[in-house]
Structures are given as structure tokens and as C-alpha cells.
Motif scaffolding. Structure first.
Motif, PDB file in Angstrom:
ATOM      1  N   TRP A 128       0.855  -1.173   0.000  1.00  0.00           N
ATOM      2  CA  TRP A 128       0.000   0.000   0.000  1.00  0.00           C
ATOM      3  C   TRP A 128       0.896   1.229   0.000  1.00  0.00           C
ATOM      4  N   ARG A 129       0.821   1.969  -1.099  1.00  0.00           N
ATOM      5  CA  ARG A 129       1.680   3.137  -1.304  1.00  0.00           C
ATOM      6  C   ARG A 129       3.134   2.743  -1.106  1.00  0.00           C
ATOM      7  N   GLU A 130       3.841   3.370  -0.173  1.00  0.00           N
ATOM      8  CA  GLU A 130       5.253   3.030   0.071  1.00  0.00           C
ATOM      9  C   GLU A 130       5.425   1.910   1.094  1.00  0.00           C
ATOM     10  N   TRP A 131       4.338   1.421   1.643  1.00  0.00           N
ATOM     11  CA  TRP A 131       4.394   0.414   2.694  1.00  0.00           C
ATOM     12  C   TRP A 131       4.198  -0.989   2.125  1.00  0.00           C
ATOM     13  N   SER A 132       4.898  -1.951   2.728  1.00  0.00           N
ATOM     14  CA  SER A 132       4.704  -3.372   2.422  1.00  0.00           C
ATOM     15  C   SER A 132       4.625  -4.139   3.737  1.00  0.00           C
ATOM     16  N   PHE A 133       3.675  -5.028   3.811  1.00  0.00           N
ATOM     17  CA  PHE A 133       3.520  -5.884   4.974  1.00  0.00           C
ATOM     18  C   PHE A 133       3.461  -7.325   4.485  1.00  0.00           C
ATOM     19  N   TRP A 134       4.121  -8.218   5.195  1.00  0.00           N
ATOM     20  CA  TRP A 134       4.047  -9.623   4.816  1.00  0.00           C
ATOM     21  C   TRP A 134       3.973 -10.500   6.055  1.00  0.00           C
ATOM     22  N   ALA A 135       3.340 -11.643   5.865  1.00  0.00           N
ATOM     23  CA  ALA A 135       3.257 -12.678   6.902  1.00  0.00           C
ATOM     24  C   ALA A 135       3.383 -14.017   6.199  1.00  0.00           C
ATOM     25  N   HIS A 136       4.248 -14.866   6.722  1.00  0.00           N
ATOM     26  CA  HIS A 136       4.497 -16.173   6.118  1.00  0.00           C
ATOM     27  C   HIS A 136       4.444 -17.240   7.201  1.00  0.00           C
ATOM     28  N   VAL A 137       3.936 -18.397   6.840  1.00  0.00           N
ATOM     29  CA  VAL A 137       3.997 -19.577   7.695  1.00  0.00           C
ATOM     30  C   VAL A 137       4.673 -20.663   6.866  1.00  0.00           C
ATOM     31  N   THR A 138       5.857 -21.087   7.303  1.00  0.00           N
ATOM     32  CA  THR A 138       6.534 -22.170   6.603  1.00  0.00           C
ATOM     33  C   THR A 138       6.317 -23.472   7.377  1.00  0.00           C
ATOM     34  N   ASN A 139       6.343 -24.574   6.656  1.00  0.00           N
ATOM     35  CA  ASN A 139       6.045 -25.895   7.222  1.00  0.00           C
ATOM     36  C   ASN A 139       4.692 -25.846   7.935  1.00  0.00           C
ATOM     37  N   LEU A 140       3.706 -25.473   7.184  1.00  0.00           N
ATOM     38  CA  LEU A 140       2.354 -25.237   7.689  1.00  0.00           C
ATOM     39  C   LEU A 140       1.801 -26.418   8.481  1.00  0.00           C
ATOM     40  N   THR A 141       2.076 -27.630   8.069  1.00  0.00           N
ATOM     41  CA  THR A 141       1.547 -28.814   8.749  1.00  0.00           C
ATOM     42  C   THR A 141       2.471 -29.319   9.857  1.00  0.00           C
ATOM     43  N   GLY A 162      14.979 -30.131  10.110  1.00  0.00           N
ATOM     44  CA  GLY A 162      14.360 -29.045   9.368  1.00  0.00           C
ATOM     45  C   GLY A 162      13.557 -28.184  10.325  1.00  0.00           C
ATOM     46  N   ALA A 163      13.232 -26.997   9.890  1.00  0.00           N
ATOM     47  CA  ALA A 163      12.510 -26.056  10.743  1.00  0.00           C
ATOM     48  C   ALA A 163      11.080 -26.523  10.998  1.00  0.00           C
ATOM     49  N   PRO A 164      10.616 -26.422  12.236  1.00  0.00           N
ATOM     50  CA  PRO A 164       9.206 -26.717  12.510  1.00  0.00           C
ATOM     51  C   PRO A 164       8.345 -25.596  11.927  1.00  0.00           C
ATOM     52  N   ARG A 165       7.050 -25.668  12.172  1.00  0.00           N
ATOM     53  CA  ARG A 165       6.184 -24.583  11.713  1.00  0.00           C
ATOM     54  C   ARG A 165       6.771 -23.261  12.227  1.00  0.00           C
ATOM     55  N   THR A 166       6.979 -22.322  11.311  1.00  0.00           N
ATOM     56  CA  THR A 166       7.636 -21.063  11.658  1.00  0.00           C
ATOM     57  C   THR A 166       6.829 -19.903  11.091  1.00  0.00           C
ATOM     58  N   PHE A 167       6.683 -18.863  11.888  1.00  0.00           N
ATOM     59  CA  PHE A 167       5.932 -17.676  11.489  1.00  0.00           C
ATOM     60  C   PHE A 167       6.885 -16.513  11.262  1.00  0.00           C
ATOM     61  N   PHE A 168       6.669 -15.787  10.189  1.00  0.00           N
ATOM     62  CA  PHE A 168       7.451 -14.585   9.868  1.00  0.00           C
ATOM     63  C   PHE A 168       6.479 -13.452   9.599  1.00  0.00           C
ATOM     64  N   VAL A 169       6.799 -12.280  10.102  1.00  0.00           N
ATOM     65  CA  VAL A 169       6.031 -11.081   9.748  1.00  0.00           C
ATOM     66  C   VAL A 169       7.024  -9.958   9.500  1.00  0.00           C
ATOM     67  N   GLY A 170       6.643  -9.052   8.656  1.00  0.00           N
ATOM     68  CA  GLY A 170       7.534  -7.941   8.364  1.00  0.00           C
ATOM     69  C   GLY A 170       6.774  -6.738   7.852  1.00  0.00           C
ATOM     70  N   LEU A 171       7.414  -5.600   8.000  1.00  0.00           N
ATOM     71  CA  LEU A 171       6.866  -4.323   7.547  1.00  0.00           C
ATOM     72  C   LEU A 171       8.021  -3.521   6.977  1.00  0.00           C
ATOM     73  N   SER A 172       7.813  -2.931   5.814  1.00  0.00           N
ATOM     74  CA  SER A 172       8.868  -2.105   5.230  1.00  0.00           C
ATOM     75  C   SER A 172       8.268  -0.834   4.636  1.00  0.00           C
ATOM     76  N   TYR A 173       9.123   0.147   4.509  1.00  0.00           N
ATOM     77  CA  TYR A 173       8.736   1.433   3.927  1.00  0.00           C
ATOM     78  C   TYR A 173       9.767   1.775   2.866  1.00  0.00           C
ATOM     79  N   ARG A 174       9.298   2.156   1.673  1.00  0.00           N
ATOM     80  CA  ARG A 174      10.185   2.562   0.575  1.00  0.00           C
ATOM     81  C   ARG A 174      10.249   4.081   0.552  1.00  0.00           C
ATOM     82  N   TRP A 175      11.441   4.613   0.771  1.00  0.00           N
ATOM     83  CA  TRP A 175      11.625   6.054   0.741  1.00  0.00           C
ATOM     84  C   TRP A 175      11.643   6.539  -0.698  1.00  0.00           C
ATOM     85  N   SER A 176      10.950   7.607  -0.959  1.00  0.00           N
ATOM     86  CA  SER A 176      10.961   8.156  -2.324  1.00  0.00           C
ATOM     87  C   SER A 176      11.976   9.290  -2.400  1.00  0.00           C
ATOM     88  N   LYS A 177      12.476   9.535  -3.593  1.00  0.00           N
ATOM     89  CA  LYS A 177      13.514  10.558  -3.788  1.00  0.00           C
ATOM     90  C   LYS A 177      12.927  11.937  -3.855  1.00  0.00           C
TER      91      LYS A 177
END
Length: 177
Positions: A128-141, A162-177
Motif C-alpha cells: 500500500w503506497r510506500e508500505w509493504s507488509f508480509w506474513a508467512h507460515v513455513t512448514n504449515l503442517t 528441518g525447521a518446525p512450523r515457523t511464522f514470519f512477519v515484516g513491515l517495510s517502507y520505501r523512501w521516495s527521492k
């Protein structure tokens, strides 16, 4: 489609503390890789990649052991990865991924094999605009599996979990020139 011969293949022999790198001789690597992307609808796509690989020792003598003609360890013949992606609204992407590999040998003599379970992952991304949000679940089962398996080293049989079920979340902002 690929085909590659290596005349002086270097491999690791020994255990995790005393590995020695030796010239295993000749290896051959041949196979095919393919990718398919299909749009069912403007908001739903399926992408799939498939690899067929045959990686073999052509000539490999180690002490009294002759591994010539054997498949290289940790080299599955088949690998399939597929992703079903939904784009319900502008900026939102939801993806379900399945990753499957065939059994693979865990030792040079091809007497022990290992089959990793099929893994499922779920991802969501929203821009959304300059913002990005993500959420991931690896090894869902939450499968128990080894990401790397080695048999017969001086340390004994080794499983790297191997990694058990793992949750990742992140937020980023893209600076404009």
C-alpha cells in the motif's frame, strides 16, 4: 535440459569435525528443468517448477570402496514446487505453496535412502503506497523432517533437523527521492 561432466569433482569425506576434501574423480550431471505458469483468472494463478536430475559418480574410488556408477548422496531425482496464488484486491497477494522431492540416497554406496515429507507453506503480502507488509507460515503442517542427512561418517548417522512450523512477519517502507 542440461548435461555436465566434471573431471575432478571435489567431495568431502570424514565427519563434521575432520572433513577432508578429496578428488572423487569424474561425475556426470544431467537433467531437465521446467516452469509452467497458468492464469485461471486475472486473480488466480498457478505456477509450477519441476526438476529431473541424475547426478552420478562416473569414477570414484575411496580406499577399498568403489562408488563408480552410484548416485551422489542428497541428490533426489525429482523435485516439484507448485504455488497457487490469489490476488483478491489490488496490492494483496496470498500464496499456498507445496514442495515435494523424491527419496534420495544418504550415503555414497546408495544403501540408505531418506524421504523428506511434502512441505506446505502459506504467504501473504500486502503493498500500500510506500508500505509493504508480509506474513508467512513455513512448514504449515508442522512436519518433522531432516533438511540434510548423512550416514556412515565417523560421528555416526547425522540428521540436521528441518525447521518446525515457523511464522514470519515484516513491515517495510520505501523512501521516495
Amino acid at each position: 535440459i542440461y548435461y555436465m561432466d566434471i573431471e575432478d569433482k571435489i567431495v568431502s569425506e570424514g565427519d563434521s569435525w575432520g572433513d577432508q576434501y578429496v578428488n572423487a574423480g569424474e561425475t556426470s550431471h544431467r537433467g531437465a528443468e521446467t516452469v509452467l505458469v497458468y492464469w485461471f483468472h486475472e486473480k488466480v494463478s498457478l505456477s509450477a517448477s519441476y526438476t529431473y536430475a541424475r547426478n552420478e559418480y562416473e569414477t570414484y574410488l575411496s580406499g577399498s570402496n568403489d562408488y563408480s556408477g552410484k548416485t551422489m548422496p542428497r541428490s533426489p531425482d525429482h523435485h516439484l514446487n507448485a504455488r497457487l496464488t490469489f490476488y483478491p484486491i489490488i496490492g494483496l497477494e496470498l500464496e499456498l505453496e507445496v514442495d515435494d522431492i523424491s527419496s534420495q540416497y544418504a550415503n555414497n554406496s546408495n544403501t540408505i535412502s531418506y524421504s523428506r515429507p511434502t512441505l506446505w507453506n502459506l504467504r501473504g503480502n500486502y503493498d500500500w503506497r510506500e508500505w509493504s507488509f508480509w506474513a508467512h507460515v513455513t512448514n504449515l503442517t508442522d512436519e518433522k523432517y531432516a533438511s540434510y542427512v548423512s550416514w556412515g561418517s565417523t560421528d555416526g548417522d547425522t540428521y540436521y533437523s528441518g525447521a518446525p512450523r515457523t511464522f514470519f512477519v515484516g513491515l517495510s517502507y520505501r523512501w521516495s527521492k
